[in-house]
Design an enzyme around this catalytic site. Structure first.
Site, PDB file in Angstrom:
ATOM      1  N   LYS A 122      -7.758   1.890   1.516  1.00 36.92           N
ATOM      2  CA  LYS A 122      -8.248   0.417   0.875  1.00 36.92           C
ATOM      3  C   LYS A 122      -9.484   0.139   1.467  1.00 36.92           C
ATOM      4  O   LYS A 122     -10.243  -0.551   0.493  1.00 36.92           O
ATOM      5  CB  LYS A 122      -7.070  -0.340   1.045  1.00 36.92           C
ATOM      6  CG  LYS A 122      -5.913  -0.046   0.513  1.00 36.92           C
ATOM      7  CD  LYS A 122      -5.701  -0.037  -1.138  1.00 36.92           C
ATOM      8  CE  LYS A 122      -4.724   0.697  -1.793  1.00 36.92           C
ATOM      9  NZ  LYS A 122      -3.201   0.648  -1.432  1.00 36.92           N
ATOM     10  N   LYS A 205      -2.913  12.729  -7.105  1.00 35.53           N
ATOM     11  CA  LYS A 205      -1.780  11.875  -7.151  1.00 35.53           C
ATOM     12  C   LYS A 205      -1.979  10.996  -8.543  1.00 35.53           C
ATOM     13  O   LYS A 205      -3.123  10.310  -8.650  1.00 35.53           O
ATOM     14  CB  LYS A 205      -1.739  11.038  -5.995  1.00 35.53           C
ATOM     15  CG  LYS A 205      -0.547  10.188  -5.964  1.00 35.53           C
ATOM     16  CD  LYS A 205      -0.332   8.975  -4.963  1.00 35.53           C
ATOM     17  CE  LYS A 205       0.238   7.799  -5.263  1.00 35.53           C
ATOM     18  NZ  LYS A 205      -0.267   6.241  -4.648  1.00 35.53           N
ATOM     19  N   LYS A 208      -1.131   4.261 -10.809  1.00 36.34           N
ATOM     20  CA  LYS A 208      -1.540   3.299 -11.605  1.00 36.34           C
ATOM     21  C   LYS A 208      -2.903   2.591 -11.452  1.00 36.34           C
ATOM     22  O   LYS A 208      -3.343   1.720 -12.086  1.00 36.34           O
ATOM     23  CB  LYS A 208      -0.402   2.403 -12.101  1.00 36.34           C
ATOM     24  CG  LYS A 208       0.422   1.761 -11.070  1.00 36.34           C
ATOM     25  CD  LYS A 208       1.618   0.915 -11.383  1.00 36.34           C
ATOM     26  CE  LYS A 208       2.924   0.954 -10.422  1.00 36.34           C
ATOM     27  NZ  LYS A 208       2.672   0.385  -9.369  1.00 36.34           N
TER      28      LYS A 208
HETATM   29  P1  ADP Z   1       0.970   3.407  -7.524  1.00 37.11           P
HETATM   30  O1  ADP Z   1       0.393   4.301  -6.569  1.00 37.11           O
HETATM   31  O2  ADP Z   1       0.795   3.928  -8.745  1.00 37.11           O
HETATM   32  O3  ADP Z   1      -0.003   2.159  -7.471  1.00 37.11           O
HETATM   33  P2  ADP Z   1       2.990   2.313  -5.949  1.00 37.11           P
HETATM   34  O4  ADP Z   1       2.378   2.521  -5.013  1.00 37.11           O
HETATM   35  O5  ADP Z   1       3.710   1.055  -6.499  1.00 37.11           O
HETATM   36  O6  ADP Z   1       2.490   3.055  -7.441  1.00 37.11           O
HETATM   37  O7  ADP Z   1       4.319   3.520  -5.872  1.00 37.11           O
HETATM   38  C1  ADP Z   1       5.545   3.117  -6.026  1.00 37.11           C
HETATM   39  C2  ADP Z   1       6.498   4.351  -5.648  1.00 37.11           C
HETATM   40  O8  ADP Z   1       6.235   5.365  -6.607  1.00 37.11           O
HETATM   41  C3  ADP Z   1       6.515   4.953  -4.036  1.00 37.11           C
HETATM   42  O9  ADP Z   1       7.717   5.313  -3.817  1.00 37.11           O
HETATM   43  C4  ADP Z   1       5.438   5.856  -4.552  1.00 37.11           C
HETATM   44  O10 ADP Z   1       5.616   6.883  -3.363  1.00 37.11           O
HETATM   45  C5  ADP Z   1       5.858   6.447  -5.967  1.00 37.11           C
HETATM   46  N1  ADP Z   1       4.625   7.237  -6.422  1.00 37.11           N
HETATM   47  C6  ADP Z   1       3.652   6.634  -6.972  1.00 37.11           C
HETATM   48  N2  ADP Z   1       2.796   7.601  -7.278  1.00 37.11           N
HETATM   49  C7  ADP Z   1       3.438   8.572  -7.146  1.00 37.11           C
HETATM   50  C8  ADP Z   1       2.960   9.976  -7.520  1.00 37.11           C
HETATM   51  N3  ADP Z   1       1.995  10.161  -8.141  1.00 37.11           N
HETATM   52  N4  ADP Z   1       3.888  11.302  -7.128  1.00 37.11           N
HETATM   53  C9  ADP Z   1       4.873  10.625  -6.477  1.00 37.11           C
HETATM   54  N5  ADP Z   1       5.618   9.472  -6.122  1.00 37.11           N
HETATM   55  C10 ADP Z   1       4.536   8.453  -6.501  1.00 37.11           C
END
Ligand code: ADP
Ligand code: TRP
Length: 342
Positions: A122, A205, A208
């Site tokens: 970050k 990965k 969002k």
């Molecule tokens: P993002 O990375 O899209 O902002 P979050 O950080 O809010 O999403 O993630 C919420 C949940 O979804 C967590 O448990 C995270 O490990 C899982 N997660 C997010 N992106 C992935 C991905 N590409 N593959 C597997 N799990 C994911």
């Protein structure tokens, strides 16, 4: 019957997890986290929340926080979370988590927070906003988990280090205050490797926070899914048998593994290996399997979007249940540390 139920609750594991309301939920969130939330809700005491405090670390002035929180709640229910089985709540409706975060932070060292991979990433991404909330992110996350004294935390692979830290903080608390109070929660995926779903743009990965077109949202219409998949990054194709796959092509196979039948996957694998693969055909298959998977969820999302009163009721009941559990923990933690009411 009643006694039986009570007994059952006593032996149940406690499960906690959350997702940040920084956008609509995508297939990565589903396969990494939400799918397991749904599988676990029948046999565990589950707390699933929307991590709106955490979203402020990267989205300090969110234009529409309320709408985003509501949309994640709708995605949760549309995907199959049942508010009668699991406690579903919004993090900021349970401010007790802030007190636990503060108390835990007294035994957390700045150096260890600075070494966290997600913090370093970050700092690279948003050098103009390296806020203290970002540094403290793993402490607030540990507080979310320990607030209900969880055993298991269903999350994707990217959260592994945060879970290790949660165990460290819990263990440290137990040691410093000489009390075996917190359990040591684990990142959970039914004994399998934690999941990481890749993006359609060649990134490892799906996220969002990144490029919209690399994400398939649970709320996407069939037309949008098809368009995004057909535009996914690939390469110019293998030129010799057994050639290693490029990252972008490996991603297409990974996505197919998540949503398609094993024989479809094997068919394209064989074609890749003998250099006869046509990525256009593979993408068509992938798009139609994704659509078949997402469509029922998409339809429920559309229905729930007009049911404002129901959504508010779910959040209200969830907040009450989560606060009861949080209040108990906070009282016990205060007593263990030695706070006394004069
Ligand atoms: P993002 O990375 O899209 O902002 P979050 O950080 O809010 O999403 O993630 C919420 C949940 O979804 C967590 O448990 C995270 O490990 C899982 N997660 C997010 N992106 C992935 C991905 N590409 N593959 C597997 N799990 C994911
Ligand atoms: N850090 C998690 C993510 O970005 C979200 C989160 C916040 C979380 N608190 C949590 C996940 C507690 C599990 C348990 O995905």
């Amino acid at each position: 019957m009643y006694i039986c139920r009570l007994k059952n609750i006593c032996t149940m594991d406690t499960v906690v997890s959350g997702i940040r309301p920084t956008g609509l939920l995508h297939l990565g969130n589903y396969f990494g986290a939400l799918r397991n939330f749904i599988k676990m809700q029948d046999e565990n005491d589950c707390y699933f929340f929307i991590a709106d405090y955490h979203s402020l670390t990267t989205h300090p002035t969110p234009t529409d926080l309320q709408t985003n929180v509501r949309n994640v709640l709708i995605d949760y229910i549309a995907a199959g979370l049942n508010p009668e089985k699991a406690t579903i709540y919004v993090q900021s409706d349970v401010p007790e988590v802030c007190e636990l975060s503060l108390l835990l932070s007294m035994n957390v060292y700045v150096g260890e927070l600075q070494r966290v991979a997600s913090f370093k990433e970050k700092v690279r991404r948003q050098p103009q906003n390296v806020n203290a909330g970002l540094l403290n992110y793993p402490v607030l996350m540990a507080a979310d988990i320990l607030l209900h004294r969880a055993d298991k935390v269903p999350v994707g692979k990217d959260q592994e280090q945060h879970l290790e830290m949660t165990r460290d903080f819990a263990q440290r608390f137990n040691h410093i205050y000489k009390h075996e109070y917190f359990k040591l929660p684990v990142a959970y995926n039914f004994g399998n490797e934690l999941v990481k779903i890749p993006g359609l743009d060649g990134s490892t990965k799906m996220s969002k926070s990144d490029n919209e077109n690399s994400c398939i949202y649970l709320a996407d219409t069939p037309e949008v899914v098809r368009k995004k998949v057909m535009k996914a990054v690939s390469d110019s194709g293998p030129t010799e048998p057994g050639q290693p796959k490029s990252q972008a092509v490996e991603n297409l196979f990974q996505l197919m593994k998540a949503v398609s039948a094993p024989d479809a996957l094997q068919f394209f694998e064989d074609q890749y290996q003998n250099c006869s693969i046509r990525y256009g055909d593979m993408k068509k298959q992938l798009a139609s399997d994704m659509i078949a998977f997402i469509q029922p969820i998409h339809e429920r999302i559309m229905e729930l979007r007009s049911q404002n009163d129901y959504i508010s009721k779910v959040a209200k009941i969830g907040a009450e249940k989560a606060r009861a559990s949080a209040d108990k923990t906070i009282r016990e933690v205060r007593e263990i540390i030695g706070f006394k009411t004069l």
